[in-house]
Design an enzyme around this catalytic site. Structure first.
Site, PDB file in Angstrom:
ATOM      1  N   GLN A   1       0.839  -1.193   0.000  1.00  0.00           N
ATOM      2  CA  GLN A   1       0.000   0.000   0.000  1.00  0.00           C
ATOM      3  C   GLN A   1       0.876   1.245   0.000  1.00  0.00           C
ATOM      4  OE1 GLN A   1      -3.153   0.374  -0.364  1.00  0.00           O
ATOM      5  NE2 GLN A   1      -3.997  -1.663  -0.041  1.00  0.00           N
TER       6      GLN A   1
ATOM      7  N   TYR B   1      -7.798 -12.688  -2.577  1.00  0.00           N
ATOM      8  CA  TYR B   1      -6.969 -11.614  -3.155  1.00  0.00           C
ATOM      9  C   TYR B   1      -5.937 -11.165  -2.114  1.00  0.00           C
ATOM     10  CZ  TYR B   1     -11.044 -11.218  -6.294  1.00  0.00           C
ATOM     11  OH  TYR B   1     -12.084 -11.464  -7.161  1.00  0.00           O
TER      12      TYR B   1
ATOM     13  N   ASP C   1     -10.382  -8.243  -1.063  1.00  0.00           N
ATOM     14  CA  ASP C   1      -9.705  -6.976  -1.364  1.00  0.00           C
ATOM     15  C   ASP C   1      -9.268  -7.021  -2.823  1.00  0.00           C
ATOM     16  OD1 ASP C   1      -8.385  -4.591  -1.297  1.00  0.00           O
ATOM     17  OD2 ASP C   1      -6.684  -5.293  -0.121  1.00  0.00           O
TER      18      ASP C   1
ATOM     19  N   CYS D   1     -10.742  -0.414  -3.640  1.00  0.00           N
ATOM     20  CA  CYS D   1     -10.004   0.772  -4.074  1.00  0.00           C
ATOM     21  C   CYS D   1     -10.616   1.368  -5.331  1.00  0.00           C
ATOM     22  CB  CYS D   1      -8.537   0.439  -4.305  1.00  0.00           C
ATOM     23  SG  CYS D   1      -8.268  -0.790  -5.602  1.00  0.00           S
TER      24      CYS D   1
END
Length: 714
Positions: free
Chosen positions: A469, A496, A569, A643
């Site tokens: 990240q 994921y 995710d 995201c």
């Protein structure tokens, strides 16, 4: 240069530079009425002259919240805003004796909710150089109380006292800037102070214009929820403006003002409200110097290297030496790299000709250093430099330049230099003509081989090829929030997963015990990072953990069966269609499984599915070796981390329309300040099917017969 950057962003100057750091008072107040309505108020003032620079009010949507929890919620929010504004020296002004004892560590929280809030408070305090709690009287925190009370009785904007106005009596009031318009009539009397149940008040430096923030979503279009664009008479939005010389020419940022509240936040708030989530929250996180991982193109000439991002829609590189999103030490490392390129005549890559030496560079900052006090770790982060070299391997014709450049970086920025900046130097070899940045061949050249970061309560290892990240602080906040939604004793499937950071963070959380965790990842390179990370897990960990190199979109049911909670995710494009369709069909699948289990015998079938067998061959087992038990249950909770806002909306609407799931909670995080995007944490729970009572056909027939008979009588 590094110091200039930090000063420009409002971060306090280092004491060793000979400048006295500025200190601020943080006042906070949580309030709970008898009808269970709750709110909070926060204010920050400059300690030197009591100038009020920031204030905030918000409602708390929790009918069961206690006064103590409301107080801690206010304190947590105040500390979060102080950190995001670059403040490092805070005086925590407490008027609640129990809060004071909790913050100073004189007593321990007794309730679980209180303990979770205190964990958040202490975690945020670690990001400050100093945060000293002091006990104050109720009279000194009335303004914060006023803000909390206003949340419950009005949706209008917060009013502020005029410049140089002081209140009479024993109450301490704030001297504020000329943009304020609140008179002393807004200060409560001594009698009104007795009704207060918690407190807070604070001050900021003149570098920060006054900011007004609203935490709860707007209840009507007339309520102003975002800051106006700057004008000659307003400095509010300038407090959260980008102030970057590269804006508009660089494609990295698209939003110049109101970094703390992207425009998409209002859309998200309305979206979740339509689906029953009234208490959507948004964490503004750190606004400047937040990016700890950057991939940058290198073009131009050796005398004038351009290191930055492409212009929107082109392959023209924009040099960004003063990027305000970058961690300051990334900018410092870029300047050092630029010097080395010039000294050793390293030729930047030419895309048209396919020639040159250096194609790209990846800068990654680790802020995890046990040699420093926690508040000092972020600003003293070390940079891992990965040079993407235009050759097949380290024995190519330009290998001598690679060796010279890497040695220069280490000599000028390594541990023996005046300022220790460089963590390590790596090389990646790439000769492809496509737009893929990295090749498959990596080499560690100098410095520490292992790159560690601390997020979500665990130390994680990340190789330069691993996904990490960019905003580590925001990611840390998300992980701690995630912990609250996983029940104790749960079995968790993390899809994921990459290097398994989310799942491992859950495994070590104190709420989870003896659960069996399954991680799946399509990235084979993540295996090494996972293996290193589990070596640092606590010995007391009482659960079984498995990691598999597998594609969760291939027969996804096999990966979630036996799990209580599924965490997804996915990349920006959203869930794979096969996984989403399976999640939508969970009730019918569960029904078929129950019926088949009743009719089948108890003999265990040999596993023959090739994708499962391949995944098992590449799997890693850790933790307790628990005896596997046959468990055909399907998850009752789905936690979706997104995201990509647009893809999430489509996935969310599809899941809800299947009537298999309902939306329970939603939170937003400002992972990329300067852009109109948010990271979403959404919690779904299984929808409870309500069985309809069958109506008796006999009664209906009887009624018809009675009616027919009565008609015949006429």
């Amino acid at each position: 240069m590094c110091n200039i950057y930090m000063e420009e962003e409002g971060t306090l100057a280092r004491e060793e530079d000979g400048l006295k750091p500025e200190a601020y008072d943080l006042y906070f107040k949580g309030f709970v009425r008898k009808d269970s309505l709750a709110g909070f108020g926060v204010a920050i003032c400059r300690q030197e002259d009591d100038t009020l620079l920031f204030r905030m009010k918000g409602s708390i949507h929790d009918s069961a919240i206690t006064v103590l929890e409301a107080e801690l919620t206010a304190l947590k929010r105040g500390l979060t805003e102080a950190v995001s504004l670059g403040m490092t020296h805070i005086l925590i002004c407490c008027d609640h004796y129990q809060i004071y004892n909790l913050v100073t560590g004189r007593c321990a929280p007794e309730q679980e909710n209180t303990a979770l809030l205190m964990d958040d408070v202490q975690r945020i305090r670690q990001q400050l150089t100093s945060s000293i709690p002091v006990l104050m009287t109720e009279n000194q925190v009335k303004f914060a109380y006023k803000l909390a009370l206003e949340t419950l009785v009005s949706e209008t904007s917060i009013r502020m006292p005029p410049h140089n106005t002081r209140c009479s009596g024993s109450m301490r009031c704030c001297k504020v800037s000329c943009h304020s318009n609140l008179s002393c009539n807004d200060c409560e009397s001594e009698d009104e102070a007795a009704a207060m149940t918690s407190s807070s008040l604070f001050s900021f430096s003149s570098r920060y214009p006054i900011i007004t923030c609203r935490v709860s979503p707007p209840t009507s279009p007339s309520v102003v929820t975002s800051l106006p664009l700057p004008s000659s008479s307003s400095s509010d939005s300038l407090a959260c403006s980008l102030k970057c010389p590269h804006f508009q020419s660089c494609s990295g940022c698209t939003q110049e003002f109101n970094l703390h509240r992207p425009a998409v936040v209002d859309e998200a708030s309305g979206f979740f409200k339509r689906y029953g989530v009234e208490d959507f929250t948004f964490d503004s996180c750190r606004l400047w110097g937040w990016r700890c991982r950057a991939k940058l193109a290198v073009r131009g000439t050796s005398d004038n290297a351009l290191i930055g991002l492409y212009q929107e829609g082109t392959h023209t590189v924009v040099d960004i030496p003063e990027c305000k999103s970058h961690h300051p030490n990334i900018n410092a490392a870029i300047e050092l790299l630029r010097e080395g390129i010039k000294v050793f005549d390293v030729v930047p890559f030419d895309e048209d000709q396919g020639t040159g030496d250096l194609r790209y560079v990846q800068m990654a900052v680790t802020t995890h250093s046990t040699n420093l006090r926690a508040p000092e770790r972020y600003k003293n982060g070390k940079v891992q430099v990965s040079l993407v070299w235009n050759s097949r391997n380290e024995r190519s014709h330009n290998a001598d330049k690679l060796q010279a450049l890497s040695s220069y970086l280490w000599r000028k920025g390594g541990p023996n230099s005046k300022f220790h900046l460089i963590h390590s130097v790596w090389a990646n070899f790439q000769t492809s003509t496509n737009n893929i940045i990295f090749g498959n061949r990596w080499r560690h050249l100098l410095g520490e081989r292992d790159f560690w970061e601390h997020v979500g309560g665990i130390d994680i290892s990340l190789d330069p090829s691993s996904f990490g990240q960019a905003n580590t602080r925001a990611f840390d906040s998300l992980l701690w929030k995630l912990h609250k939604y996983v029940p104790g004793g749960s079995s968790v499937a993390d899809l994921y997963a990459g290097a398994g950071v989310i799942g491992l963070s859950l495994a070590t959380s104190r709420k989870c015990r003896q659960e069996q965790r399954l991680f799946t990842s399509v990235n084979k390179e993540a295996r090494l990072s996972f293996e290193k990370t589990i070596q640092r897990l606590p010995n007391s960990l009482n659960c079984s953990i498995s990691w598999h190199h597998a594609d969760a979109s291939v027969n996804p049911l096999s990966w979630i069966i036996g799990s209580d909670v599924v965490v997804v995710d996915p990349p920006r494009r959203g869930l794979d269609a096969s996984l989403r369709q399976m999640l939508e069909s969970v009730p019918s699948i569960e029904k078929r499984m129950r019926s088949s289990s009743q009719s089948s015998n108890s003999n265990t079938k040999e596993e023959k599915r090739p994708w499962i067998l391949r995944a098992k061959e590449l799997s890693i087992q850790a933790g307790n070796k628990l005896t596997p038990e046959e468990n055909n249950t399907l998850p009752q909770r789905l936690i979706y981390i997104s995201c990509g806002w647009e893809s999430f909306k489509e996935d969310c609407k599809s899941l809800l329309s299947s009537r298999a799931w309902e939306l329970e909670k939603a939170h937003g995080f400002n992972f990329f300040p300067g852009t109109d995007s948010i990271e979403v944490l959404a919690v779904f729970k299984r929808r409870v099917a309500i069985k309809k009572k069958k109506k008796s056909g006999i009664k209906k027939v009887g009624i018809k017969k009675v009616r027919a008979k009565s008609q015949d009588s006429y």
